[in-house]
Write an enzyme that holds these catalytic residues in place. Structure first.
Site, PDB file in Angstrom:
ATOM      1  N   ASN A   1      -1.710   5.767  -4.789  1.00  0.00           N
ATOM      2  CA  ASN A   1      -0.794   4.592  -5.224  1.00  0.00           C
ATOM      3  C   ASN A   1      -1.368   3.786  -6.224  1.00  0.00           C
ATOM      4  O   ASN A   1      -1.139   2.691  -6.400  1.00  0.00           O
ATOM      5  CB  ASN A   1      -0.816   3.833  -3.710  1.00  0.00           C
ATOM      6  CG  ASN A   1      -2.185   3.316  -3.381  1.00  0.00           C
ATOM      7  OD1 ASN A   1      -3.090   3.365  -4.041  1.00  0.00           O
ATOM      8  ND2 ASN A   1      -2.142   2.669  -2.047  1.00  0.00           N
TER       9      ASN A   1
ATOM     10  N   GLU B   1     -16.673  -6.901  -5.182  1.00  0.00           N
ATOM     11  CA  GLU B   1     -16.228  -5.633  -5.958  1.00  0.00           C
ATOM     12  C   GLU B   1     -16.443  -5.797  -7.286  1.00  0.00           C
ATOM     13  O   GLU B   1     -16.725  -4.836  -8.053  1.00  0.00           O
ATOM     14  CB  GLU B   1     -14.805  -5.660  -5.606  1.00  0.00           C
ATOM     15  CG  GLU B   1     -14.422  -5.071  -4.214  1.00  0.00           C
ATOM     16  CD  GLU B   1     -13.017  -4.962  -3.816  1.00  0.00           C
ATOM     17  OE1 GLU B   1     -12.749  -4.683  -2.539  1.00  0.00           O
ATOM     18  OE2 GLU B   1     -12.398  -5.077  -4.613  1.00  0.00           O
TER      19      GLU B   1
ATOM     20  N   HIS C   1      -5.837  -0.206  -7.262  1.00  0.00           N
ATOM     21  CA  HIS C   1      -6.486  -1.234  -6.285  1.00  0.00           C
ATOM     22  C   HIS C   1      -6.710  -2.687  -6.835  1.00  0.00           C
ATOM     23  O   HIS C   1      -6.748  -2.787  -7.860  1.00  0.00           O
ATOM     24  CB  HIS C   1      -8.003  -0.510  -6.173  1.00  0.00           C
ATOM     25  CG  HIS C   1      -8.898  -1.712  -5.261  1.00  0.00           C
ATOM     26  ND1 HIS C   1      -8.919  -1.442  -3.691  1.00  0.00           N
ATOM     27  CD2 HIS C   1      -9.680  -2.455  -5.673  1.00  0.00           C
ATOM     28  CE1 HIS C   1      -9.779  -2.629  -3.539  1.00  0.00           C
ATOM     29  NE2 HIS C   1      -9.989  -3.183  -4.769  1.00  0.00           N
TER      30      HIS C   1
ATOM     31  N   THR D   1       0.952  -1.057  -0.086  1.00  0.00           N
ATOM     32  CA  THR D   1       0.033   0.079   0.000  1.00  0.00           C
ATOM     33  C   THR D   1       0.788   1.237   0.001  1.00  0.00           C
ATOM     34  O   THR D   1       0.682   2.183  -0.838  1.00  0.00           O
ATOM     35  CB  THR D   1      -0.928   0.024   1.224  1.00  0.00           C
ATOM     36  OG1 THR D   1      -1.662  -1.106   1.154  1.00  0.00           O
ATOM     37  CG2 THR D   1      -1.955   1.066   1.219  1.00  0.00           C
TER      38      THR D   1
HETATM   39  P1  ADP Z   1      -4.619  -1.296  -0.088  1.00  0.00           P
HETATM   40  O1  ADP Z   1      -5.148  -0.775  -1.478  1.00  0.00           O
HETATM   41  O2  ADP Z   1      -3.365  -1.733  -0.489  1.00  0.00           O
HETATM   42  O3  ADP Z   1      -5.715  -2.773  -0.100  1.00  0.00           O
HETATM   43  P2  ADP Z   1      -6.115  -0.438   2.067  1.00  0.00           P
HETATM   44  O4  ADP Z   1      -7.096  -1.528   1.865  1.00  0.00           O
HETATM   45  O5  ADP Z   1      -5.661  -0.717   3.521  1.00  0.00           O
HETATM   46  O6  ADP Z   1      -5.194  -0.706   1.069  1.00  0.00           O
HETATM   47  O7  ADP Z   1      -6.580   0.999   1.859  1.00  0.00           O
HETATM   48  C1  ADP Z   1      -7.406   1.461   0.915  1.00  0.00           C
HETATM   49  C2  ADP Z   1      -6.793   2.632  -0.107  1.00  0.00           C
HETATM   50  O8  ADP Z   1      -6.699   3.633   1.065  1.00  0.00           O
HETATM   51  C3  ADP Z   1      -5.212   2.488  -0.260  1.00  0.00           C
HETATM   52  O9  ADP Z   1      -4.991   1.802  -1.436  1.00  0.00           O
HETATM   53  C4  ADP Z   1      -4.944   3.967  -0.118  1.00  0.00           C
HETATM   54  O10 ADP Z   1      -5.202   4.577  -1.400  1.00  0.00           O
HETATM   55  C5  ADP Z   1      -5.800   4.595   0.852  1.00  0.00           C
HETATM   56  N1  ADP Z   1      -4.858   4.606   2.130  1.00  0.00           N
HETATM   57  C6  ADP Z   1      -4.731   3.265   2.839  1.00  0.00           C
HETATM   58  N2  ADP Z   1      -3.833   3.779   4.001  1.00  0.00           N
HETATM   59  C7  ADP Z   1      -3.731   5.134   3.988  1.00  0.00           C
HETATM   60  C8  ADP Z   1      -3.171   5.898   4.668  1.00  0.00           C
HETATM   61  N3  ADP Z   1      -2.328   5.564   5.943  1.00  0.00           N
HETATM   62  N4  ADP Z   1      -3.182   7.324   4.335  1.00  0.00           N
HETATM   63  C9  ADP Z   1      -3.868   7.983   3.361  1.00  0.00           C
HETATM   64  N5  ADP Z   1      -4.316   6.807   2.431  1.00  0.00           N
HETATM   65  C10 ADP Z   1      -4.487   5.666   2.811  1.00  0.00           C
HETATM   66 MG    MG Z   2      -7.684  -2.857   0.372  1.00  0.00          MG
END
Ligand code: ADP
Ligand code: MG
Length: 141
Positions: free
Chosen positions: A114, A128, A117, A93
């Protein structure tokens, strides 16, 4: 190994930098097949429902604003162990923690912006995919 489907989203930070093709190329080189794809405009309501699991996290409002700040490309990827494989191809992430060669290491701007998704479990992948795609949009061959 089993053939799975997973939901991918190319996020606004990546579409705005014209990276859809480069990201799709990495996806295809990994062996995953893009079996459905569309470029869409999320609304606040749709993005909030999609990320509902994060609604109590401090970054939720920012995340929703980011996801509606430009077009996203939603896509269904299919292949052997597609869910776990795509998580590897995406990278961590936080791009600072992502491994070399991953999409996020190459393209992510921050932990929020980032670039991509990917679903994190079979249950979430199914939910989803049906959140964005109708059965008639999925030709599984
Ligand atoms: P992933 O996309 O890797 O599964 P998460 O499900 O934990 O990660 O989070 C969803 C999305 O929220 C992330 O891809 C990112 O865009 C955003 N995000 C996650 N953690 C943070 C954070 N600490 N600060 C800002 N944005 C975040
Ligand atoms: Mg996620």
């Amino acid at each position: 190994m089993s053939i799975e489907k997973t939901l991918s989203i190319i996020k606004p930070d990546a579409t705005s930098r014209n990276l859809t093709g480069q990201i799709n190329s990495i996806i295809e080189k990994s062996g995953l097949k893009i079996i459905a794809q569309k470029r869409i405009k999320l609304t606040k309501d749709i993005a909030s429902r999609f990320y509902e699991v994060h609604k109590n996290r401090p970054f939720f409002q920012d995340l929703v604003s980011f996801m509606i700040s430009g077009p996203v490309v939603v896509q269904v990827l299919q292949g052997d162990d597609a869910i776990a494989l795509y998580r590897q191809v995406m990278g961590a992430t936080n791009p600072e923690e992502a491994e070399a060669g991953t999409i996020r290491k190459q393209f992510a701007l921050s932990i929020e912006a980032n670039s991509v998704h990917g679903s994190d479990s079979t249950d979430n992948a199914n939910k989803e995919i049906s959140f964005f795609f109708a059965e008639t949009e999925l030709y599984e061959s």
